[in-house]
Design a protein around this motif. Structure first.
Motif, mmCIF file in Angstrom:
data_model
loop_
_atom_site.group_PDB
_atom_site.id
_atom_site.type_symbol
_atom_site.label_atom_id
_atom_site.label_comp_id
_atom_site.label_asym_id
_atom_site.label_seq_id
_atom_site.Cartn_x
_atom_site.Cartn_y
_atom_site.Cartn_z
ATOM 1 N N PRO A 1 35.957 52.129 26.992
ATOM 2 C CA PRO A 1 37.205 51.394 26.808
ATOM 3 C C PRO A 1 36.974 50.099 26.033
ATOM 4 O O PRO A 1 35.858 49.568 26.017
ATOM 5 C CB PRO A 1 37.655 51.100 28.239
ATOM 6 C CG PRO A 1 36.373 51.036 29.009
ATOM 7 C CD PRO A 1 35.475 52.055 28.393
ATOM 8 N N ALA A 2 38.010 49.579 25.400
ATOM 9 C CA ALA A 2 37.859 48.392 24.561
ATOM 10 C C ALA A 2 37.658 47.128 25.384
ATOM 11 O O ALA A 2 37.074 46.161 24.899
ATOM 12 C CB ALA A 2 39.076 48.237 23.655
ATOM 13 N N PHE A 3 38.116 47.139 26.654
ATOM 14 C CA PHE A 3 38.060 45.923 27.471
ATOM 15 C C PHE A 3 37.656 46.246 28.906
ATOM 16 O O PHE A 3 37.971 47.316 29.430
ATOM 17 C CB PHE A 3 39.424 45.215 27.491
ATOM 18 C CG PHE A 3 39.965 44.874 26.143
ATOM 19 C CD1 PHE A 3 39.549 43.741 25.473
ATOM 20 C CD2 PHE A 3 40.896 45.714 25.531
ATOM 21 C CE1 PHE A 3 40.052 43.434 24.218
ATOM 22 C CE2 PHE A 3 41.402 45.417 24.283
ATOM 23 C CZ PHE A 3 40.976 44.267 23.621
ATOM 24 N N PHE A 4 36.967 45.284 29.499
ATOM 25 C CA PHE A 4 36.662 45.318 30.925
ATOM 26 C C PHE A 4 37.333 44.111 31.575
ATOM 27 O O PHE A 4 37.553 43.084 30.934
ATOM 28 C CB PHE A 4 35.151 45.283 31.167
ATOM 29 C CG PHE A 4 34.435 46.491 30.636
ATOM 30 C CD1 PHE A 4 34.287 47.628 31.409
ATOM 31 C CD2 PHE A 4 33.920 46.500 29.345
ATOM 32 C CE1 PHE A 4 33.645 48.749 30.917
ATOM 33 C CE2 PHE A 4 33.279 47.615 28.837
ATOM 34 C CZ PHE A 4 33.134 48.744 29.626
ATOM 35 N N VAL A 5 37.637 44.250 32.846
ATOM 36 C CA VAL A 5 38.349 43.208 33.579
ATOM 37 C C VAL A 5 37.616 42.945 34.885
ATOM 38 O O VAL A 5 37.085 43.879 35.505
ATOM 39 C CB VAL A 5 39.804 43.629 33.872
ATOM 40 C CG1 VAL A 5 40.533 42.566 34.688
ATOM 41 C CG2 VAL A 5 40.553 43.903 32.562
ATOM 42 N N ALA A 6 37.567 41.698 35.300
ATOM 43 C CA ALA A 6 36.947 41.340 36.575
ATOM 44 C C ALA A 6 37.886 40.429 37.359
ATOM 45 O O ALA A 6 38.537 39.553 36.784
ATOM 46 C CB ALA A 6 35.603 40.645 36.347
ATOM 47 N N MET A 7 37.956 40.668 38.672
ATOM 48 C CA MET A 7 38.765 39.847 39.570
ATOM 49 C C MET A 7 37.968 39.576 40.846
ATOM 50 O O MET A 7 37.149 40.400 41.261
ATOM 51 C CB MET A 7 40.078 40.556 39.941
ATOM 52 C CG MET A 7 40.985 40.871 38.781
ATOM 53 S SD MET A 7 42.534 41.617 39.357
ATOM 54 C CE MET A 7 43.227 42.176 37.791
ATOM 55 N N PRO A 8 38.210 38.438 41.492
ATOM 56 C CA PRO A 8 37.481 38.122 42.729
ATOM 57 C C PRO A 8 37.741 39.153 43.817
ATOM 58 O O PRO A 8 38.821 39.727 43.906
ATOM 59 C CB PRO A 8 38.041 36.752 43.130
ATOM 60 C CG PRO A 8 38.642 36.198 41.887
ATOM 61 C CD PRO A 8 39.136 37.367 41.106
ATOM 62 N N LYS A 9 36.735 39.401 44.630
ATOM 63 C CA LYS A 9 36.920 40.269 45.785
ATOM 64 C C LYS A 9 36.678 39.472 47.066
ATOM 65 O O LYS A 9 36.420 38.267 47.022
ATOM 66 C CB LYS A 9 35.991 41.474 45.719
ATOM 67 C CG LYS A 9 34.508 41.170 45.652
ATOM 68 C CD LYS A 9 33.732 42.486 45.513
ATOM 69 C CE LYS A 9 32.239 42.236 45.375
ATOM 70 N NZ LYS A 9 31.477 43.496 45.229
#
Length: 328
Positions: A282-290
């Motif tokens: 994929p063109a982008f990766f995303v990260a969010m707090p857990k």
């Protein structure tokens, strides 16, 4: 790694991780990104902005690091943060360094041209974090500009990190809740991207950053990326056309098989110099707090999943179009 999830890639549509699959002419004029890539990343940014829109008493900073597009995506993102509330949203744009140009001024000049004449809430930097650009009231030749009117931080990214650089010059920052709803990491190599992420590590560890968006660099090592975000207690996702697909809880071997699936693997078969296959989807990766429950992050995922307008999986264009995933 905790192998508790799986991703049934064959149940996704063929264009889920390649949004330009059906585009005959996917290229745009003002950016190296394609139409499909701009569609998914701007929709994500819009979801982030909408979820934080009611936080009127919070100082919000939006950061674009390693920018290679002359600030094109940053300018598009700024449209989602209009002036409202007690604190005006501050945009920070950092140019990517150029190994062939020790000053790396080409990228800086393009960003300066795009934001020429904008207000004091837009901060421009070179790849080392040195200030660039001028205020709206500045003359073309700023040699005669009084020193007190220049936005010159006391540090840069060589001497310090993003936390000290971004808050520099702000009064009573300890008395104001400050967040970074969106932090975008561009870059032509994973080495440069990891440098940016490490400089932002204190912001990530404190969960000051709500969402990280990261470009798929040509030499991306996805396992290494997941390991980094796991170390700062963040979840990692692939950004699809219809939904965010979590990958940090998938076994490395299984993840490798998923990435080699025809729906994701590079159809052009490009190869890196060392014989490793180059992936661009994929063109982008995303990260969010857990390890925390926050309304904004839940809202972001639900908005992105539900309102893609691409059909399948229960996605809808409007509330009147709601239907069960199994219904046609």
């Amino acid at each position: 790694w905790h192998c508790v999830l799986n991703l049934f890639i064959h149940k996704h549509k063929k264009d889920e991780f390649n949004p330009d699959l059906k585009e005959k002419d996917p290229f745009l004029v003002d950016t190296y990104r394609t139409k499909g890539q701009m569609k998914v990343i701007t929709r994500l940014i819009g979801c982030v902005a909408d979820s934080f829109r009611n936080n009127l008493n919070v100082a919000q900073h939006v950061v674009f690091a390693g920018s290679r597009d002359g600030g094109h995506l940053a300018q598009e993102a700024l449209l989602h943060w209009p002036q409202r509330g007690t604190h005006r949203t501050t945009l920070h744009v950092f140019a990517e360094g150029d190994s062939e140009d020790s000053l790396a001024y080409h990228n800086v000049a393009e960003i300066e041209d795009r934001f020429n004449g904008f207000h004091e809430f837009i901060h421009l930097y070179d790849h080392k974090g040195n200030i660039a650009g001028t205020l709206e009231s500045d003359p073309e030749d700023d040699d005669g500009l009084p020193e007190s009117e220049k936005r010159i931080p006391e540090t840069n990214l060589v001497e310090s990190d993003f936390e000290k650089l971004l808050w520099d010059g702000e009064e009573d920052v300890a008395d104001v809740k400050t967040i970074i709803p969106y932090f975008h990491v561009d870059g032509s190599s994973m080495t440069s991207q990891l440098t940016v992420l490490n400089k932002a590590k204190s912001l990530l560890q404190s969960h000051t950053v709500a969402v990280v968006g990261l470009e798929h660099s040509p030499d991306m090592d996805i396992n290494q990326l997941v390991d980094f975000f796991t170390s700062v207690n963040y979840k990692t996702f692939m950004l699809g056309l219809r939904q965010l697909s979590r990958i940090d809880n998938i076994c490395p071997e299984m993840l490798e098989n998923i990435l080699d699936h025809p729906y994701i693997a590079n159809q052009h078969g490009d190869w890196l110099p060392h014989g490793e296959k180059q992936r661009n989807t994929p063109a982008f990766f995303v990260a969010m707090p857990k390890s925390r429950h926050q309304l904004e992050e839940m809202t972001i995922q639900h908005m992105y999943d539900l309102f893609s307008g691409e059909g399948g999986g229960g996605q809808v264009k409007t509330a009147n179009d709601r239907k069960a995933p199994t219904k046609k």
